[in-house]
Design a protein around this motif. Structure first.
Motif, PDB file in Angstrom:
ATOM      1  N   TYR A   1      19.430   0.811   0.123  1.00  0.00           N
ATOM      2  CA  TYR A   1      20.351   1.930   0.241  1.00  0.00           C
ATOM      3  C   TYR A   1      21.561   1.497   1.062  1.00  0.00           C
ATOM      4  O   TYR A   1      21.472   0.619   1.922  1.00  0.00           O
ATOM      5  CB  TYR A   1      19.692   3.123   0.957  1.00  0.00           C
ATOM      6  CG  TYR A   1      18.647   3.845   0.143  1.00  0.00           C
ATOM      7  CD1 TYR A   1      17.363   3.322   0.008  1.00  0.00           C
ATOM      8  CD2 TYR A   1      18.934   5.050  -0.489  1.00  0.00           C
ATOM      9  CE1 TYR A   1      16.398   3.985  -0.741  1.00  0.00           C
ATOM     10  CE2 TYR A   1      17.968   5.721  -1.236  1.00  0.00           C
ATOM     11  CZ  TYR A   1      16.709   5.184  -1.351  1.00  0.00           C
ATOM     12  OH  TYR A   1      15.755   5.840  -2.095  1.00  0.00           O
TER      13      TYR A   1
ATOM     14  N   GLN B   1      24.504   3.135   3.682  1.00  0.00           N
ATOM     15  CA  GLN B   1      24.829   4.307   4.484  1.00  0.00           C
ATOM     16  C   GLN B   1      26.166   4.097   5.188  1.00  0.00           C
ATOM     17  O   GLN B   1      26.349   3.130   5.918  1.00  0.00           O
ATOM     18  CB  GLN B   1      23.743   4.609   5.518  1.00  0.00           C
ATOM     19  CG  GLN B   1      23.985   5.912   6.270  1.00  0.00           C
ATOM     20  CD  GLN B   1      22.841   6.302   7.179  1.00  0.00           C
ATOM     21  OE1 GLN B   1      22.058   5.469   7.611  1.00  0.00           O
ATOM     22  NE2 GLN B   1      22.727   7.597   7.484  1.00  0.00           N
TER      23      GLN B   1
ATOM     24  N   ARG C   1      27.237   9.906   7.109  1.00  0.00           N
ATOM     25  CA  ARG C   1      26.784  10.351   5.786  1.00  0.00           C
ATOM     26  C   ARG C   1      25.333   9.942   5.539  1.00  0.00           C
ATOM     27  O   ARG C   1      24.788   9.108   6.247  1.00  0.00           O
ATOM     28  CB  ARG C   1      27.677   9.752   4.702  1.00  0.00           C
ATOM     29  CG  ARG C   1      29.154  10.070   4.883  1.00  0.00           C
ATOM     30  CD  ARG C   1      29.980   9.428   3.807  1.00  0.00           C
ATOM     31  NE  ARG C   1      29.911  10.186   2.562  1.00  0.00           N
ATOM     32  CZ  ARG C   1      30.832  11.059   2.195  1.00  0.00           C
ATOM     33  NH1 ARG C   1      31.870  11.282   2.947  1.00  0.00           N
ATOM     34  NH2 ARG C   1      30.707  11.697   1.040  1.00  0.00           N
ATOM     35  N   GLY C   2      24.733  10.571   4.549  1.00  0.00           N
ATOM     36  CA  GLY C   2      23.372  10.212   4.188  1.00  0.00           C
ATOM     37  C   GLY C   2      23.330   8.927   3.379  1.00  0.00           C
ATOM     38  O   GLY C   2      24.316   8.534   2.771  1.00  0.00           O
ATOM     39  N   PRO C   3      22.185   8.237   3.375  1.00  0.00           N
ATOM     40  CA  PRO C   3      22.051   7.009   2.590  1.00  0.00           C
ATOM     41  C   PRO C   3      22.230   7.279   1.094  1.00  0.00           C
ATOM     42  O   PRO C   3      21.903   8.360   0.600  1.00  0.00           O
ATOM     43  CB  PRO C   3      20.622   6.559   2.891  1.00  0.00           C
ATOM     44  CG  PRO C   3      20.284   7.197   4.197  1.00  0.00           C
ATOM     45  CD  PRO C   3      20.993   8.506   4.184  1.00  0.00           C
TER      46      PRO C   3
ATOM     47  N   LEU D   1      20.224  -0.393   4.220  1.00  0.00           N
ATOM     48  CA  LEU D   1      18.839  -0.129   4.598  1.00  0.00           C
ATOM     49  C   LEU D   1      17.900  -0.571   3.477  1.00  0.00           C
ATOM     50  O   LEU D   1      18.186  -0.326   2.304  1.00  0.00           O
ATOM     51  CB  LEU D   1      18.620   1.367   4.817  1.00  0.00           C
ATOM     52  CG  LEU D   1      19.566   2.105   5.754  1.00  0.00           C
ATOM     53  CD1 LEU D   1      19.402   3.619   5.608  1.00  0.00           C
ATOM     54  CD2 LEU D   1      19.289   1.701   7.180  1.00  0.00           C
TER      55      LEU D   1
END
Lengths: 114, 112
Positions: free
Chosen positions: A36, A38, A42-44, A89
């Protein structure tokens, strides 16, 4: 206990070079591994998924490898751009009970310099 | 198609107060998750749900409760907030457990 290790130090590279990020894990054998991106605040956002029986996956400038013997995944961004600067991530299922719920690594920050 | 939305975006609580965070998804996903993200700690799973009416504990469930009365909503409750619960909370959903997780924009919670 299961550990997922991503380099905590930021990776600094020049624009145009290939960035390589590492995700190492111990103990269990995950059925899959995800990467992911990020951005701050903000969100992943999902990038790629690779399954245990796959060695390599590609998507545009991205490539993921999965070595179940070394217990390691490598994430490559070729021809990197400043817009690729973000935290990356990895996530994998590490639950011994077979729930397949993913656990996230702490992430590695990538900084691409123009 | 809004994806995953979270309410509120920011909140400040005093120690001992309670609150509920709402997560909603419009993708008909079975799985929903609540995470907290702290500096240097990465994303840690609080609770998750594998379908309407079900919930399960994640890595750090203490001090939180959840409910999934409707498939599209997943609520995270703090009954008695503590400063240690100061964090950014993310909700996510996925079709299946091995599938892509779609994340909401996050809720920044401060407990004084």
């Amino acid at each position: 206990s299961q550990k997922i290790e991503q380099n905590s130090e930021a990776l600094n590279i020049q624009e145009g070079k290939t960035a390589t990020l590492t995700c190492n894990y111990t103990n269990y054998s995950p059925a899959y591994l995800q990467w992911y991106r990020q951005d701050p605040g903000r969100g992943p956002v999902f990038l790629l998924l690779i399954r245990e029986n796959e060695k390599e996956k590609r998507k545009e400038r991205l490539k993921v490898t999965f070595d179940t013997t070394l217990k390691q995944s490598l994430f490559h961004i070729t021809a990197s751009q400043p817009a690729d600067s973000a935290t990356y991530l990895c996530a994998l299922d590490v639950s011994p009970g077979g729930s397949y719920i993913p656990t996230f690594g702490r992430g590695t920050s990538l900084i691409v310099h123009p | 198609n809004a994806g995953v939305t979270q309410t509120p975006k920011f909140r400040v609580l005093k120690t001992g107060q309670s609150m509920t965070l709402l997560c909603a998804q419009d993708m008909n996903h079975e799985y929903m998750y609540w995470y907290r993200q702290d500096p240097g700690m990465g994303l840690r799973l609080i609770h998750y749900s594998v379908g309407e009416g079900t919930t399960a504990k994640g890595e750090v469930p203490d001090g939180y409760n959840v409910s999934r009365l409707k498939k599209q909503n997943f609520l995270l409750g703090l009954e008695s907030a503590a400063p240690s619960q100061t964090s950014v909370y993310f909700c996510a959903s996925s079709y299946g457990v091995k599938d892509t997780q779609y994340f909401g924009p996050g809720t920044r919670l401060t407990v004084l």
